[in-house]
Write a protein that holds these residues in place. Sequence first.
Motif, PDB file in Angstrom:
ATOM      1  N   VAL A  83       0.878  -1.173   0.000  1.00 28.69           N
ATOM      2  CA  VAL A  83       0.000   0.000   0.000  1.00 28.69           C
ATOM      3  C   VAL A  83       0.916   1.224   0.000  1.00 28.69           C
ATOM      4  O   VAL A  83       1.645   1.473   0.967  1.00 28.69           O
ATOM      5  CB  VAL A  83      -0.941   0.017   1.216  1.00 28.69           C
ATOM      6  N   LYS A  84       0.870   1.956  -1.105  1.00 29.40           N
ATOM      7  CA  LYS A  84       1.727   3.131  -1.255  1.00 29.40           C
ATOM      8  C   LYS A  84       1.189   4.290  -0.422  1.00 29.40           C
ATOM      9  O   LYS A  84       0.056   4.269   0.048  1.00 29.40           O
ATOM     10  CB  LYS A  84       1.793   3.538  -2.727  1.00 29.40           C
ATOM     11  N   GLU A  85       2.003   5.307  -0.286  1.00 27.69           N
ATOM     12  CA  GLU A  85       1.640   6.478   0.506  1.00 27.69           C
ATOM     13  C   GLU A  85       0.372   7.160  -0.009  1.00 27.69           C
ATOM     14  O   GLU A  85      -0.377   7.740   0.767  1.00 27.69           O
ATOM     15  CB  GLU A  85       2.797   7.464   0.557  1.00 27.69           C
ATOM     16  N   ASP A  86       0.111   7.057  -1.316  1.00 26.94           N
ATOM     17  CA  ASP A  86      -1.088   7.677  -1.882  1.00 26.94           C
ATOM     18  C   ASP A  86      -2.332   6.794  -1.742  1.00 26.94           C
ATOM     19  O   ASP A  86      -3.411   7.145  -2.202  1.00 26.94           O
ATOM     20  CB  ASP A  86      -0.876   8.062  -3.347  1.00 26.94           C
ATOM     21  N   GLY A  87      -2.168   5.624  -1.104  1.00 24.46           N
ATOM     22  CA  GLY A  87      -3.284   4.714  -0.877  1.00 24.46           C
ATOM     23  C   GLY A  87      -3.477   3.681  -1.967  1.00 24.46           C
ATOM     24  O   GLY A  87      -4.287   2.766  -1.814  1.00 24.46           O
ATOM     25  N   SER A  88      -2.736   3.804  -3.063  1.00 24.23           N
ATOM     26  CA  SER A  88      -2.864   2.813  -4.135  1.00 24.23           C
ATOM     27  C   SER A  88      -2.227   1.499  -3.689  1.00 24.23           C
ATOM     28  O   SER A  88      -1.323   1.466  -2.847  1.00 24.23           O
ATOM     29  CB  SER A  88      -2.233   3.316  -5.431  1.00 24.23           C
ATOM     30  N   VAL A  89      -2.724   0.406  -4.266  1.00 24.38           N
ATOM     31  CA  VAL A  89      -2.314  -0.939  -3.870  1.00 24.38           C
ATOM     32  C   VAL A  89      -1.695  -1.655  -5.066  1.00 24.38           C
ATOM     33  O   VAL A  89      -2.187  -1.552  -6.193  1.00 24.38           O
ATOM     34  CB  VAL A  89      -3.533  -1.748  -3.367  1.00 24.38           C
ATOM     35  N   THR A  90      -0.640  -2.383  -4.820  1.00 24.87           N
ATOM     36  CA  THR A  90      -0.010  -3.188  -5.852  1.00 24.87           C
ATOM     37  C   THR A  90       0.487  -4.494  -5.240  1.00 24.87           C
ATOM     38  O   THR A  90       0.742  -4.587  -4.039  1.00 24.87           O
ATOM     39  CB  THR A  90       1.159  -2.440  -6.539  1.00 24.87           C
ATOM     40  N   LEU A  91       0.615  -5.483  -6.079  1.00 22.42           N
ATOM     41  CA  LEU A  91       1.178  -6.769  -5.658  1.00 22.42           C
ATOM     42  C   LEU A  91       2.572  -6.970  -6.240  1.00 22.42           C
ATOM     43  O   LEU A  91       3.164  -8.036  -6.071  1.00 22.42           O
ATOM     44  CB  LEU A  91       0.255  -7.909  -6.088  1.00 22.42           C
TER      45      LEU A  91
END
Length: 98
Positions: free
Chosen positions: A66-74
Amino acid sequence: MITIYGMPSCPDCSYVESQVSGNDQFQFIDIGAHVKNLKAFLRLRDTSPVFDDAKTNGYAGIPCFVKEDGSVTLKPEDVGLKSRPEEGSACRLDGSGC
């Protein structure tokens, strides 16, 4: 700060955790250490379309970033880390992998 959800018993997670140890830009949350951690991860997994492929193909979707901007990646590469080399398989519901 980038939040990483994972478990030390997951080979992909432990590979990532070793890269961020001591780096205050990352926070590793062990989803198996406490039910509140698991609930936070499941809430994310249940609501984010990033996990659609994971759910369809029977894997947990960890490590999750979970990045600082709230986006999610695997993908570890999306946060400047390396993926574990393809020496083994991911842990899957069908019994393949670890």
